[in-house]
Design an enzyme around this catalytic site. Structure first.
Site, PDB file in Angstrom:
ATOM      1  N   GLU A   1     -14.922  80.072  64.147  1.00 45.46           N
ATOM      2  CA  GLU A   1     -13.439  80.246  64.387  1.00 45.46           C
ATOM      3  C   GLU A   1     -12.772  79.341  63.486  1.00 45.46           C
ATOM      4  O   GLU A   1     -13.004  78.102  62.846  1.00 45.46           O
ATOM      5  CB  GLU A   1     -12.959  79.786  65.767  1.00 45.46           C
ATOM      6  CG  GLU A   1     -13.855  78.401  66.160  1.00 45.46           C
ATOM      7  CD  GLU A   1     -13.676  78.158  67.709  1.00 45.46           C
ATOM      8  OE1 GLU A   1     -13.451  79.029  68.466  1.00 45.46           O
ATOM      9  OE2 GLU A   1     -13.272  76.948  68.047  1.00 45.46           O
ATOM     10  N   CYS A   2     -11.418  80.044  62.715  1.00 50.77           N
ATOM     11  CA  CYS A   2     -10.505  79.382  61.769  1.00 50.77           C
ATOM     12  C   CYS A   2     -11.568  78.714  60.601  1.00 50.77           C
ATOM     13  O   CYS A   2     -11.890  79.507  59.936  1.00 50.77           O
ATOM     14  CB  CYS A   2      -9.854  78.296  62.597  1.00 50.77           C
ATOM     15  SG  CYS A   2      -8.123  78.054  61.584  1.00 50.77           S
ATOM     16  N   GLY A   3     -11.661  77.309  60.484  1.00 50.74           N
ATOM     17  CA  GLY A   3     -12.179  76.888  59.431  1.00 50.74           C
ATOM     18  C   GLY A   3     -13.709  77.454  59.267  1.00 50.74           C
ATOM     19  O   GLY A   3     -14.137  77.315  58.145  1.00 50.74           O
TER      20      GLY A   3
ATOM     21  N   SER B   1     -12.969  84.717  63.809  1.00 46.57           N
ATOM     22  CA  SER B   1     -11.371  84.806  64.117  1.00 46.57           C
ATOM     23  C   SER B   1     -10.847  83.425  63.824  1.00 46.57           C
ATOM     24  O   SER B   1     -11.609  82.433  63.751  1.00 46.57           O
ATOM     25  CB  SER B   1     -11.091  85.340  65.632  1.00 46.57           C
ATOM     26  OG  SER B   1      -9.514  85.312  65.669  1.00 46.57           O
TER      27      SER B   1
END
Length: 437
Positions: free
Chosen positions: A323-325, A414
């Site tokens: 997720e993200c990073g 995501s």
């Protein structure tokens, strides 16, 4: 104490008219002051946040959980406060943004939980208008309980006198805190600098506590009645599953509740550091949380032992959730705000660039095979990828599509940061290869 007993504990909800008023500094100072008096302090943070809780954890010496009526749910909020009241002498809740900002807002949470509010107001550049701001905050929504107001970043004793001149007698000011760079907390593009990166954090916390010592906050606030809330048993859906979790300064955006939920599901957790180029532990699944990979491009690009383990894991068809990073680390390349690029893992086709303006913000949910999972997004990078999203998240307060969710081989990725406890069954599917939209 029996599980059906009402518990009473002094509690205070720190809020403000806006962000950057000094809520985190003063909440941390308040926690550290009372902890220094030998009291057991439990602190919570309103809404999705990873950075403030690390500061508050160091101040209180206890993990800091998030409270949010939409993302974590009212029952989860009530359960966590009730559990804290079992051994705490003081419960503190730090609000997010301004008191009435967001849906749901800090005001909504305080009203639901029945916790009295303390309005922290940055008095920089104002005099008698302080009273107008305080009056507006405390009277805008009838029914909210206020413990008082506090003037922050006051320039002098004379300035403090002017601030209080027009304050209505029914509005209690618990104190004034002088402007003091020695207790200020440094910031960067996603918010506060991480606690583990502030070398003199202890000194800053002690200075904040010293400022609190000069206010009426040295006295405990009134006790709040907290009632038990039933919690359904978590099924052991991950029994026998080992999950390797990246955790270091580049990958540190992890809710304590997420770790607790994975353990409650029966998973064995093994942590590793890509920044230290540690070998991937033997694992059935991998969790790459968010963080600051953009600040460590060269180190991550050189971490070949970690990279080899992650590539072998994906080549074997084992689940990897990012997720993200964590998703940015999977890409072909990542570019920081200075224009420098670093080669990443090359497991997810695409390239992300760090911008100077927010590219994603807000509460969102995504529906997977096991149902809806709730969370939030907050990022400054923009992603260019040839992949077609498997689905999009749904915003909690807008009809516009939310963040894209990508399924690529055994990878699910995501920009969303998910709160696992919002759906344990769907969470388990993320780590068993069954998270199909």
């Amino acid at each position: 104490m029996s599980t059906d007993t009402v518990r009473h504990c002094p509690a205070l909800f720190l809020t403000a008219p806006a962000s950057h008023q000094g809520k985190t500094t003063l909440t941390a100072g308040l926690a550290r002051y009372h902890r220094a008096q030998g009291r057991r302090v439990r602190v919570f943070k309103t809404g999705p946040d990873y950075l403030d809780p690390y500061i508050l954890e160091q101040a209180s010496d206890h993990p800091v959980h998030s409270l949010d009526l939409w993302m974590t749910g009212e029952d989860d909020c009530r359960r966590r406060l009730y559990a804290a009241a079992a051994d705490a002498d003081l419960i503190l809740i730090e609000g997010s943004m301004g008191l009435f900002d967001g849906t749901p807002s800090s005001a909504d949470l305080a009203a639901t939980l029945g916790v009295p509010l303390l309005a922290v107001i940055d008095a920089t550049g104002m005099a008698q208008t302080f009273a107008a701001v305080a009056h507006g905050l405390t009277s805008f929504r009838p029914g909210l309980a206020f413990h008082g107001v506090l003037a922050n970043r006051v320039a002098s004793a004379r300035h403090a006198e002017m601030l209080l001149q027009a304050l209505p007698p029914e509005l209690r000011c618990v104190g004034t805190v002088l402007r003091d760079e020695a207790m200020a907390l440094p910031e960067r593009h996603l918010g506060l600098v991480q606690a583990q990166e502030v070398d003199d954090l202890e000194a800053r916390l002690q200075q904040a506590a010293a400022q609190i010592a000069g206010t009426a906050l040295v006295e405990l606030p009134p006790a709040v009645a907290l009632r038990p809330t039933f919690a359904a048993a978590v099924p052991p859906l991950l029994a026998g599953t080992t999950i390797a979790i990246a955790r270091d300064k580049a990958f540190s955006f992890i809710y304590p509740a997420n770790i607790e939920l994975l353990a409650a599901l029966g998973a064995t957790l093994a942590f590793f550091s890509p920044l230290a180029d540690e070998a991937l532990p033997p694992a059935d699944a991998v969790y790459l949380p968010g963080g600051y990979p953009e600040l460590h491009l060269a180190t991550l690009a050189a971490s070949q032992r970690t990279a080899a383990g992650l590539r072998q894991h994906v080549a074997a068809g084992k689940p990897l959730y990012a997720e993200c990073g964590g998703m940015l680390y999977l890409l072909d390349a990542l570019t920081d705000k200075a224009g420098a690029s670093g080669a990443m893992l090359g497991l997810l086709p695409g390239h992300a660039t760090l911008g100077r303006r927010l590219a994603g913000l807000g509460l969102q949910s995504v529906t997977l095979g096991g149902g809806e999972l709730r969370g939030h997004t907050f990022h400054y990078t923009s992603l260019a990828t040839p992949l077609t999203p498997a689905t999009h998240a749904v915003r909690n307060s807008s009809p516009l599509p939310g963040e894209a969710l990508y399924c690529h081989g055994s990878i699910v990725a995501s920009y969303l940061h998910l709160y696992f406890s919002s759906n344990p069954v769907a969470t388990a599917r993320l780590f068993t290869g069954k998270a199909t939209p």
